[in-house]
Enzyme design. Structure first.
Site, PDB file in Angstrom:
ATOM      1  N   GLY A  42       0.766  -1.240   0.000  1.00 41.96           N
ATOM      2  CA  GLY A  42       0.000   0.000   0.000  1.00 41.96           C
ATOM      3  C   GLY A  42       0.795   1.287   0.000  1.00 41.96           C
ATOM      4  N   GLU A  96       4.070   4.055   5.992  1.00 38.20           N
ATOM      5  CA  GLU A  96       2.858   3.244   5.842  1.00 38.20           C
ATOM      6  C   GLU A  96       1.807   3.996   5.027  1.00 38.20           C
ATOM      7  OE1 GLU A  96       1.181   0.708   5.787  1.00 38.20           O
ATOM      8  OE2 GLU A  96       1.168  -0.494   7.607  1.00 38.20           O
ATOM      9  N   ASP A  97       0.841   3.254   4.512  1.00 33.61           N
ATOM     10  CA  ASP A  97      -0.250   3.896   3.770  1.00 33.61           C
ATOM     11  C   ASP A  97      -1.306   4.462   4.717  1.00 33.61           C
ATOM     12  OD1 ASP A  97      -1.104   1.334   4.533  1.00 33.61           O
ATOM     13  OD2 ASP A  97      -1.942   0.819   2.580  1.00 33.61           O
ATOM     14  N   ASP A 100      -5.011   2.317  10.893  1.00 34.66           N
ATOM     15  CA  ASP A 100      -6.431   2.061  11.157  1.00 34.66           C
ATOM     16  C   ASP A 100      -6.572   1.579  12.605  1.00 34.66           C
ATOM     17  OD1 ASP A 100      -9.160   1.611  10.718  1.00 34.66           O
ATOM     18  OD2 ASP A 100      -8.829  -0.317   9.752  1.00 34.66           O
ATOM     19  N   THR A 101      -6.634   0.275  12.845  1.00 33.38           N
ATOM     20  CA  THR A 101      -6.682  -0.209  14.235  1.00 33.38           C
ATOM     21  C   THR A 101      -5.364   0.064  14.955  1.00 33.38           C
ATOM     22  OG1 THR A 101      -5.863  -2.409  13.685  1.00 33.38           O
ATOM     23  CG2 THR A 101      -8.254  -2.082  13.607  1.00 33.38           C
ATOM     24  N   GLY A 102      -4.283   0.150  14.188  1.00 31.28           N
ATOM     25  CA  GLY A 102      -2.959   0.377  14.768  1.00 31.28           C
ATOM     26  C   GLY A 102      -2.189  -0.913  14.993  1.00 31.28           C
ATOM     27  N   THR A 104      -1.015  -3.164  12.844  1.00 27.36           N
ATOM     28  CA  THR A 104       0.132  -3.318  11.950  1.00 27.36           C
ATOM     29  C   THR A 104       1.277  -2.413  12.409  1.00 27.36           C
ATOM     30  OG1 THR A 104      -1.435  -3.695  10.163  1.00 27.36           O
ATOM     31  CG2 THR A 104       0.848  -3.323   9.523  1.00 27.36           C
ATOM     32  N   ASP A 156      -5.703  -0.241  -1.890  1.00 28.70           N
ATOM     33  CA  ASP A 156      -6.487  -1.137  -2.737  1.00 28.70           C
ATOM     34  C   ASP A 156      -7.794  -1.582  -2.108  1.00 28.70           C
ATOM     35  OD1 ASP A 156      -5.294  -2.872  -0.722  1.00 28.70           O
ATOM     36  OD2 ASP A 156      -6.007  -4.518  -1.974  1.00 28.70           O
ATOM     37  N   ARG A 162      -5.157   0.685  -6.905  1.00 31.53           N
ATOM     38  CA  ARG A 162      -3.878   1.192  -6.388  1.00 31.53           C
ATOM     39  C   ARG A 162      -3.269   2.257  -7.298  1.00 31.53           C
ATOM     40  NH1 ARG A 162      -2.155  -2.113  -2.127  1.00 31.53           N
ATOM     41  NH2 ARG A 162      -2.540  -4.341  -2.372  1.00 31.53           N
TER      42      ARG A 162
HETATM   43  P1  5GP Z   1      -4.329  -1.664  10.976  1.00 31.57           P
HETATM   44  O1  5GP Z   1      -3.378  -2.756  11.343  1.00 31.57           O
HETATM   45  O2  5GP Z   1      -3.912  -0.296  11.415  1.00 31.57           O
HETATM   46  O3  5GP Z   1      -5.746  -1.975  11.336  1.00 31.57           O
HETATM   47  O4  5GP Z   1      -4.436  -1.707   9.425  1.00 31.57           O
HETATM   48  C1  5GP Z   1      -3.576  -1.147   8.561  1.00 31.57           C
HETATM   49  C2  5GP Z   1      -3.793  -1.775   7.199  1.00 31.57           C
HETATM   50  O5  5GP Z   1      -5.191  -2.028   6.934  1.00 31.57           O
HETATM   51  C3  5GP Z   1      -3.346  -0.822   6.153  1.00 31.57           C
HETATM   52  O6  5GP Z   1      -1.971  -0.967   5.872  1.00 31.57           O
HETATM   53  C4  5GP Z   1      -4.255  -1.180   5.000  1.00 31.57           C
HETATM   54  O7  5GP Z   1      -3.679  -2.233   4.250  1.00 31.57           O
HETATM   55  C5  5GP Z   1      -5.544  -1.672   5.626  1.00 31.57           C
HETATM   56  N1  5GP Z   1      -6.573  -0.610   5.678  1.00 31.57           N
HETATM   57  C6  5GP Z   1      -7.123  -0.035   6.765  1.00 31.57           C
HETATM   58  N2  5GP Z   1      -8.038   0.895   6.427  1.00 31.57           N
HETATM   59  C7  5GP Z   1      -8.071   0.911   5.076  1.00 31.57           C
HETATM   60  C8  5GP Z   1      -8.812   1.682   4.099  1.00 31.57           C
HETATM   61  O8  5GP Z   1      -9.642   2.543   4.379  1.00 31.57           O
HETATM   62  N3  5GP Z   1      -8.545   1.407   2.788  1.00 31.57           N
HETATM   63  C9  5GP Z   1      -7.648   0.463   2.388  1.00 31.57           C
HETATM   64  N4  5GP Z   1      -7.471   0.290   1.073  1.00 31.57           N
HETATM   65  N5  5GP Z   1      -6.922  -0.265   3.276  1.00 31.57           N
HETATM   66  C10 5GP Z   1      -7.142  -0.042   4.594  1.00 31.57           C
HETATM   67 MG    MG Z   2      -3.939  -3.441   2.285  1.00 32.86          MG
END
Ligand code: 5GP
Ligand code: MG
Length: 179
Positions: A42, A96-97, A100-102, A104, A156, A162
């Protein structure tokens, strides 16, 4: 699902913000060689634009992580690829792209901090603070966005979108009455 009528963040606005972030990072890490670690897939478009605007000596590496969807609460991540360059003693910027939850970001931070870099900072293009589960913040944030699913500029949905230069939200399709 379909793309929103208009982009959430147009290309010109993204590019301007990427310029600002690169300027900020170049200022904060002045005098040091920077090891940029882009998280695949991403962040790759963002990282490609970002590194070309850095006013620093920099190296570019990649990390690829896979989260276990079935055991979401465990937050376990599989590292599919890690930088070839040693991290210890380096000035490292994780790119990072989206946060979200944090989960990753927290797992990446823990992994890289264990290797004892001289400094570790996190740069994310997008941040969704409302959906955070694990308390993690990024030193550099491009844009804070609401809890909507976004695509484009590297992000994506099932590997689509993308390549789009703007960032869009995905909207659910209207239900059409069958009679
Ligand atoms: P986390 O571990 O913070 O929940 O998630 C991070 C990953 O979830 C990002 O690197 C991405 O791949 C995916 N993600 C979370 N929210 C979105 C969103 O709104 N759009 C897309 N395309 N990916 C997301
Ligand atoms: Mg992704």
């Amino acid at each position: 699902m379909h793309l929103s009528e208009k982009p959430l963040i147009p290309e010109a606005v993204i590019q301007e913000r990427v310029n600002e972030l690169a300027k900020e990072v170049s200022h904060d890490f002045a005098g040091h060689d920077l090891l940029v670690v882009s998280v695949l897939k991403g962040a790759m478009i963002f990282a490609a634009d970002f590194v070309r605007r850095l006013d620093l000596k920099a190296k570019l590496e990649f990390a690829r992580v896979k989260s276990y969807v079935g055991t979401e609460s465990s937050g376990k991540l599989d590292f599919m690829h890690l930088p070839e360059e040693p991290i210890t003693g380096k000035y490292v910027l994780l790119v990072e792209d989206i946060l979200d939850t944090g989960r990753t970001a927290a797992a990446l931070r823990a992994h890289f901090e264990a290797e004892q870099p001289a400094r570790l900072a996190f740069c994310t293009l997008l941040d969704k603070p409302a959906t955070r589960v694990v308390p993690v913040t990024a030193e550099y944030v491009g844009f804070s966005v609401e809890d909507r699913f976004v695509v484009g500029y590297g992000l994506d949905c099932d590997e689509h979108y993308r390549h789009l230069p703007d960032i869009w939200t995905l909207e659910p399709d209207e239900e059409t009455p069958s009679n």
